[in-house]
Design an enzyme around this catalytic site. Sequence first.
Site, PDB file in Angstrom:
ATOM      1  N   ASP A   1       0.783  -1.240   0.000  1.00  0.00           N
ATOM      2  CA  ASP A   1       0.000   0.000   0.000  1.00  0.00           C
ATOM      3  C   ASP A   1       0.813   1.288   0.000  1.00  0.00           C
ATOM      4  O   ASP A   1       0.242   2.365   0.087  1.00  0.00           O
ATOM      5  CB  ASP A   1      -0.990   0.050   1.174  1.00  0.00           C
ATOM      6  CG  ASP A   1      -2.225  -0.774   0.854  1.00  0.00           C
ATOM      7  OD1 ASP A   1      -2.354  -1.207  -0.310  1.00  0.00           O
ATOM      8  OD2 ASP A   1      -3.035  -0.981   1.767  1.00  0.00           O
TER       9      ASP A   1
ATOM     10  N   THR B   1       8.946  -6.279  -6.790  1.00  0.00           N
ATOM     11  CA  THR B   1       8.988  -7.288  -5.735  1.00  0.00           C
ATOM     12  C   THR B   1       8.196  -6.843  -4.518  1.00  0.00           C
ATOM     13  O   THR B   1       8.056  -5.657  -4.251  1.00  0.00           O
ATOM     14  CB  THR B   1      10.435  -7.574  -5.288  1.00  0.00           C
ATOM     15  OG1 THR B   1      10.981  -6.383  -4.714  1.00  0.00           O
ATOM     16  CG2 THR B   1      11.301  -8.012  -6.432  1.00  0.00           C
TER      17      THR B   1
ATOM     18  N   HIS C   1       6.754  -7.322   2.101  1.00  0.00           N
ATOM     19  CA  HIS C   1       6.616  -7.971   3.400  1.00  0.00           C
ATOM     20  C   HIS C   1       7.868  -8.732   3.800  1.00  0.00           C
ATOM     21  O   HIS C   1       8.564  -9.266   2.968  1.00  0.00           O
ATOM     22  CB  HIS C   1       5.465  -8.975   3.342  1.00  0.00           C
ATOM     23  CG  HIS C   1       4.188  -8.398   3.830  1.00  0.00           C
ATOM     24  ND1 HIS C   1       3.437  -7.571   3.062  1.00  0.00           N
ATOM     25  CD2 HIS C   1       3.526  -8.540   5.002  1.00  0.00           C
ATOM     26  CE1 HIS C   1       2.355  -7.218   3.739  1.00  0.00           C
ATOM     27  NE2 HIS C   1       2.386  -7.786   4.915  1.00  0.00           N
TER      28      HIS C   1
ATOM     29  N   GLY D   1      45.745  22.668   5.996  1.00  0.00           N
ATOM     30  CA  GLY D   1      44.814  23.732   6.353  1.00  0.00           C
ATOM     31  C   GLY D   1      44.743  23.871   7.862  1.00  0.00           C
ATOM     32  O   GLY D   1      45.272  23.029   8.596  1.00  0.00           O
TER      33      GLY D   1
ATOM     34  N   SER E   1      50.155  20.829   8.629  1.00  0.00           N
ATOM     35  CA  SER E   1      51.395  21.059   7.879  1.00  0.00           C
ATOM     36  C   SER E   1      51.525  22.501   7.401  1.00  0.00           C
ATOM     37  O   SER E   1      51.411  22.775   6.217  1.00  0.00           O
ATOM     38  CB  SER E   1      51.506  20.079   6.706  1.00  0.00           C
ATOM     39  OG  SER E   1      50.293  19.959   5.996  1.00  0.00           O
TER      40      SER E   1
END
Lengths: 630, 303
Positions: free
Chosen positions: A18, A93, A96, A462, A536
């Site tokens: 459904d 398919t 359930h 960074g 770094s």
Amino acid sequence: MKELNKSLLRLTTTGSVDDGKSTLLGRLLYDTNSIFLDQYASISETSKRSGKEDVDLSLLLDGLASEREQGITIDVAYRYFSTAKRKFIVTDTPGHEQYTRNMVTGASNAELAIILIDARKGMQTQSKRHGYLLSLLQVPHMIVAINKMDLVDYSQEVYDEIVADYVEFSGKLDIHDISFIPISALKGDNVASRSEKMPWYQGETLLHVLENVHIVADKNMIDFRFPVQNVLRPDLNFRGFAGTVTSGTIRVGDEIAVLPSGKKTKVKEIVTYDGSLSEATNGRAIVLNLEDEIDISRGDMLVKPNNLPTITDHINAFIIWMDDEPLDQSTPYILKHTTSKVKAFVSKIHYTVNVNNGHRNKGVKSFSLNDTGRIELKTVKNIYCDSYRKNQGTGSFILIDPISMRTVASGMIQGPVTTLGEINDPVKTNKSSNIVWQKGGIEPKQYSMRNGHKPAVLWLTGFSGSGKSTIAETTAHRLFEKGHKVILLDGDNVRHGLCGDLNFSIESRTENIRRVSEVAKLFYNTGHIVICSFISPLKNDRLLGRELIEKGFFEVYVKCDIEECIKRDVKGLYAKAIAGEIPDFTGISSPYEAPENAEITIDTMSVSVEQSAEMLLEALEKDGIFTIDD
Amino acid sequence: MTNLKHNTFKYLEQLEDEAIHIIREVVAEFKNPVMLYSVGKDSAVMIRLAQKAFFPGKFPFKLLHVDTEFKFPEMYDFRDQFVKEIGANLLIEKNQEWIDKKAHPLELGVDKCCSLLKTKGLLDAIKGHGFDAAFGGARRDEEKSRAKERIFSVRDEFGQWDPKNQRPELWNLYNTQLLPSQTVRVFPISNFTELDIWQYIKKEDIPIVPLYFAKVRKVVEKNGLIVPVEHYGPIKDEEVKDLSCRYRSLGCIPCTGAIKSEAKTIDDIIEEVINAKNSERENRIIDLTSDSSMEQKKREGYF
Ligand SMILES: Nc1nc2c(ncn2[C@@H]2O[C@H](COP(=O)(O)OP(=O)(O)O)[C@@H](O)[C@H]2O)c(=O)[nH]1
């Protein structure tokens, strides 16, 4: 002719009863003009008889009388429709829990899955189960269609909430590509045409995604595997080996090895009814004619000598039990794997999984219908396999009951089981004793052939809090999912061990980076894609890595204003640094030299983590890291 | 990725590869396979695929035509000529008992007649020759209950199909193990649609029965079906007119109608199928009798 250049997409649909699955498929068929008048007449007649106001498009899909009586889809049904761009094969398919095996059957060949969710109900246990099973079967693309939007006033809020729920849940799954679309199958919103009722939705329609999703890259084009199906001997002069290329590519002149004999020869001709080919890829049904007379029979596998599958008689596998009779460890099941059939025992049961929540039940003694979980299988002869993740064709199998002859389980190979004793036993490690290994060290090329990609180093630099680690982790996951060899080096995993003796002075930072660069190189030399995530701050330090790596070094500047980093302050370090509690803190009390010639710059103030990872993958792709040239 | 440029995944090629794989798998795993030959377009495609599967050799099984003696004369002519040309070995089997008893759909009813002449004829032939596997040219897009059919469809000793008890079929791993009492029907072109069939016939230049092409025929219209008179013997009290028509699918003369059509070439047919308003079996009385008629037949052993 245009028609002939269409591509094929196999998709599967799942949803609870459904949720509107049949209606959606009916809608797709209807909107793509795939419904015939007489079929339409027949269902509109039936709709009328059962007192329905509108024509019930879902009736188009209910094939069997017994199902029609119960009003539900119980088996797998196959549907076809096509558009100007693609031909679609749909496996329809049931949702359930008792039909898990049918769903798995439908998903096994699918390149894309649609999971339906009823907007009024939101995410249900079933929706999770479906997601779990689809990720287990490694369906490459997933669309979550949130249906019946007409019944919730096309509300963005409702939609957003369901999406958020599903995103949170699916984060735990192994899913490569997922998208969300708000639809009304009944009214057609966002199915084939854009909904005017949902201007807030900026994405594509369902049909647009189906037509355009990129599927070629999902196939394994690297590892050549050719399980021999038949030996053709039409006359004394011709002896050919028929089969389907399970994965990879084969060309005339390529050297091949035969498993299990280990004998080597070359491909003389690739024969087809339509003429000889110079090469054949994944999926092609061909006949190989070889240079030398070698004894080869059905079930043998042709591979390339420098790219072997796992050769083993003991595997770890994930299975789905599909029979009413439970698993029995004393039964000699027939294992069908590629074109070979071999007797196999379930030597160990590890656990079953509760597919509704992912919990493992350890200590179980057996599997019954629809149970899924992990086992070990012992085969009486070697099989030639790869992990299912890496290679669906050589990683999948079915188990057949020797008495009833029914298909009792389907399985996905995770890898060989190796015990200590076996590792020391040259026969058991059976990298087939007949395969002659080249002497000396292993060539970089060999690693690349095995891994299916070249090595590389991504060096992320960074500020703390700029997003390096998150980007690094996401990228590592993406690479891992592709089956690539990837290693992540970051402050957290080197600062404690390898560099545990160092502090944050300028000299120590340099030493830290030197060690990391050397480690990166070792992994690089063994074919890995190495992701280094380090603040770094110094240009010269970063040069070190670049000098050590010949080719495939990428400096990635993860850019973010220091103000923003201070504002984010995820770990609370900036507050401490500003308060003077942490000395030598980059950006506060220690310098940062921004890269000038970074291969990639990511501005995390405007780019999402996903996009960043995508940028890195693209850069690798563009540089040919994922390409193996012969 | 290597050589993506070579991988334009053309769908007909994919369908072809899939079918060849299936045909080879059957030959490798079964002792005594046979290919059902109905003389129609789907059989024609299936036979081409069989030729491809074993090239440069010949396909190593016989063809089986279950004849009702109600087929069109053009079909018999075509069949004999075609089989000779490709050098195949054709078996022709009939339910002679009921043919002698003059079984006819108008007297027995369509279902009963089919059940005797086709289904029983087929089951007897399979049993008589000891075939363990029979290839059929059925396609899933043809009819509702076929949509749920496996590629390897296991049948009990009476050839019956149990739709509720089908084997799961995953990936391209086919379970070919049977109990001694069982046989299997194998449908290599399951995933071809009607349009795919015509595209393939064109691409491969496959010969087909001329009845598929439109020409002006003398017809009567009966219960909404177009019935060319040339094959039906004397017609009483009905208006005979000239109409350009063709057969969209071929079966037994009493149960197969023509459709109005101007399609004289394969290209015309393709055009027509693309724009078709009705499904392929519209002219087949066999499916129209009850809402579940095909499923019933298949349960009884029809292929
Ligand atoms: N209002 C509304 N109803 C829908 C929608 N989609 C399906 N339905 C209704 O939901 C019910 C179940 O649909 P069905 O397609 O049979 O569900 P299935 O069990 O998933 O195949 C039917 O009454 C449909 O008409 C939708 O988008 N909007």
